[in-house]
Enzyme design. Structure first.
Site, mmCIF file in Angstrom:
data_model
loop_
_atom_site.group_PDB
_atom_site.id
_atom_site.type_symbol
_atom_site.label_atom_id
_atom_site.label_comp_id
_atom_site.label_asym_id
_atom_site.label_seq_id
_atom_site.Cartn_x
_atom_site.Cartn_y
_atom_site.Cartn_z
ATOM 1 N N ASN A 137 -7.540 27.486 58.976
ATOM 2 C CA ASN A 137 -7.601 28.427 60.114
ATOM 3 C C ASN A 137 -8.539 29.614 59.882
ATOM 4 O OD1 ASN A 137 -5.765 29.566 58.324
ATOM 5 N ND2 ASN A 137 -4.390 30.297 59.919
ATOM 6 N N HIS A 161 -9.182 22.507 49.471
ATOM 7 C CA HIS A 161 -9.213 23.056 50.829
ATOM 8 C C HIS A 161 -8.715 21.997 51.814
ATOM 9 C CE1 HIS A 161 -10.098 26.192 53.532
ATOM 10 N NE2 HIS A 161 -11.222 26.652 52.998
ATOM 11 N N ALA A 162 -8.460 22.444 53.044
ATOM 12 C CA ALA A 162 -8.046 21.504 54.094
ATOM 13 C C ALA A 162 -9.153 20.468 54.314
ATOM 14 C CB ALA A 162 -7.771 22.269 55.383
ATOM 15 N N SER A 163 -8.734 19.261 54.656
ATOM 16 C CA SER A 163 -9.689 18.144 54.729
ATOM 17 C C SER A 163 -10.690 18.269 55.871
ATOM 18 C CB SER A 163 -8.925 16.825 54.883
ATOM 19 O OG SER A 163 -8.137 16.638 53.745
ATOM 20 N N SER A 213 1.788 25.108 55.682
ATOM 21 C CA SER A 213 3.042 24.896 56.416
ATOM 22 C C SER A 213 4.244 24.988 55.474
ATOM 23 C CB SER A 213 3.010 23.512 57.060
ATOM 24 O OG SER A 213 3.063 22.540 56.022
ATOM 25 N N GLU A 234 2.277 31.442 51.031
ATOM 26 C CA GLU A 234 2.139 32.149 52.303
ATOM 27 C C GLU A 234 2.236 31.082 53.376
ATOM 28 O OE1 GLU A 234 0.934 33.013 55.449
ATOM 29 O OE2 GLU A 234 -1.078 33.597 54.778
ATOM 30 N N LEU A 235 3.406 31.027 54.029
ATOM 31 C CA LEU A 235 3.684 29.901 54.928
ATOM 32 C C LEU A 235 3.610 30.376 56.382
ATOM 33 C CD1 LEU A 235 6.529 28.409 52.719
ATOM 34 C CD2 LEU A 235 4.068 28.007 52.607
ATOM 35 N N CYS A 268 -1.178 32.619 61.173
ATOM 36 C CA CYS A 268 0.223 32.787 60.769
ATOM 37 C C CYS A 268 0.750 34.142 61.212
ATOM 38 C CB CYS A 268 0.354 32.602 59.266
ATOM 39 S SG CYS A 268 -0.828 33.569 58.344
ATOM 40 N N GLU A 367 7.112 27.496 64.952
ATOM 41 C CA GLU A 367 5.885 28.275 65.092
ATOM 42 C C GLU A 367 4.975 27.612 66.134
ATOM 43 O OE1 GLU A 367 3.542 28.504 61.480
ATOM 44 O OE2 GLU A 367 2.445 30.229 62.284
#
Ligand SMILES: O=CCCC(=O)O
Length: 465
Positions: A137, A161-163, A213, A234-235, A268, A367
């Site tokens: 994000n 990192h995120a894919s 998440s 940190e969710l 978040c 969320e």
């Protein structure tokens, strides 16, 4: 999930990447450990010089880095430029403050004497290679807020990192290398989430940080716990935004819109639950709906776009399910509530305001990661606090009141890692950031963040010295 850049504004796959194989992962682990042995011995002056250089390079690259982020996850270009600038600021901030934040601490002389020491102090020493599992994000910022303090403290970093943001991940590795950080000090692992467990169990990884998440946090924390390794989590968050009778209503409305739709609502710390006192509810809600409806949704590369697409098809369908569940159970969409018809390609969703949200609706508990606000009416401050705290999350909170007694009460009672009055929650290099309850634990940023991945070593000298 494939490691690929897929443009959220069109759905087009632009580039795919082969994940690192076992041998390539092993090489990076070896390098991270080897680099740590040298990096921990460098002084703050040298690390600061390199961190300043990284900041200068990122500043030069600001536009290209912003375009890359917009292409990979869809945030409007202006927001992407601002994200890059914030990273520059944080790098400089840690380059300048790390030494003072990690300076030796001297306990009270009476405690030193009471411990039988001639002298004693606490020294903050780095831990070693830290695994960072980061989300898409804020693809630069989430990483930099880990890497700047971790590297300044003398640790080395391995990024998973995120894919969907592989180019940004590789850019970050390259940035630290170009700045002059020795090989292995900061590396990107192009791996899927199935590789995380093995990395956490590897003895060369000494700690981990995750932003993501709740299920991802639970999984990382349980493996790291089993391995007795430190974690910072940190969710998610479902931050409350309280509007009380003494609020400056114009500002509260304008800020509410930004607080909810920043990053297309995929933050978040975005305000998600708007808890409004009955005395100002009708006025607030009418003006809020008017402003949310007026937002321009569209091409994230266009200068006048307020809200870009969501980052993925999955993200949008998750959001759709939450809104559909709420309206099916009786909530009303005062605006939005679906896909914008004029944007058939890409993963867009209309800014939406829901009223009549009740406890049986999923959106009340979960969320909403998109531009969807739930507005609640309350009759008293007590009711507002109860509703604000009636969630499993506790990341941050916002309250609009000019009454100092109310401010004191909310500072005491809101269950969150932050309480922001008469403004919206935002992270800043000099302020600690993190949550309580299911929003995670540990803190990023400020002195609190840099000390998370340090060994606070007690150094004690007996009277014989
Ligand atoms: O998604 C959470 C982080 C957002 C921020 O630091 O601005």
């Amino acid at each position: 999930m494939a490691i690929a850049t897929v443009n959220p504004a069109t759905g087009e796959t632009l580039k795919t990447f082969e994940p690192h194989n076992a041998g390539e992962i092993e090489e990076r682990l070896v390098r991270a450990e080897r680099a740590f042995r040298e990096h921990r011995l460098t002084g703050f002056a040298e690390r600061s010089r390199l961190m300043h250089r990284a900041a200068d390079l990122l500043e030069e690259d600001q536009d290209a880095a912003a375009r890359m982020m917009t292409t990979e996850m869809g945030k409007p270009l202006a927001a992407a430029r601002a994200e890059a600038a914030k990273c520059v600021k944080a790098m400089r901030w840690y380059a300048e403050h790390a030494e003072a934040q990690l300076a030796d601490e001297h306990p009270a002389p009476s405690d030193v004497a009471d411990s039988g020491a001639a002298r004693a102090f606490v020294r903050y020493r780095p831990l070693g290679p830290v695994l960072a599992v980061m989300p898409w994000n804020f693809p630069l910022w989430q990483v930099v807020r880990f890497a700047a303090p971790a590297l300044m403290a003398g640790n080395t970093g391995l990024l998973k990192h995120a894919s969907n943001v592989p180019q940004t991940a590789l850019y970050l590795e390259e940035l630290f290398r170009r700045a002059g950080f020795p090989e292995g000090v900061f590396q990107t692992l192009l791996v899927g989430s199935d590789a995380i467990a093995g990395l956490l169990r590897d003895e060369r990884i000494v700690a981990a940080t995750l932003t993501g998440s709740e299920p991802a946090g639970r999984s990382v924390a349980s493996i790291a716990g089993d391995e007795i390794k430190k974690t910072v989590l940190e969710l998610g968050g479902s931050d409350p935004y309280l509007v009380l009778p003494s609020a400056d209503l114009d500002k509260a409305v304008r800020t509410a819109v930004t607080a909810r739709v920043q990053n297309a609502g995929q933050s978040c710390i975005a305000a998600k639950r708007f808890i409004v006192h009955t005395d100002v509810y009708d006025t607030f809600t009418a003006r809020f709906v008017e402003r949310m409806s007026a937002l321009k949704v569209g091409d994230p590369t266009a200068d006048d776009t307020d809200v870009g697409p969501l980052s993925s098809a999955q993200g949008r369908s998750d959001l759709e399910e939450l809104v559909d569940d709420a309206t099916r159970r009786g909530a009303t969409a005062q605006c939005g509530g679906g896909r914008p018809l004029h944007l058939p390609d890409g993963w867009y969703y209309e800014p939406t305001v829901l009223t009549g949200v009740t406890e049986d609706m999923r959106i009340h508990r979960e969320e909403a990661f998109g531009p969807v606000a739930s507005v609640y009416r309350v009759d008293s401050l007590d009711e507002a606090v109860e509703l604000a705290n009636g969630t499993s999350f506790g990341l941050s909170s916002n309250a609009w009141t000019r009454d100092s007694a109310e401010q004191e009460r909310l500072t005491r009672d809101l269950e969150a890692g932050g309480v922001f009055f008469n403004g919206m929650t935002a992270s800043h290099p000099g302020l600690p950031f993190g949550g309580v309850k299911r929003s995670g634990y540990g803190r990023e940023l400020a002195g609190h963040g840099i000390r998370e991945f340090c060994n606070a070593t007690t150094v004690w000298f007996g009277p014989e010295e």
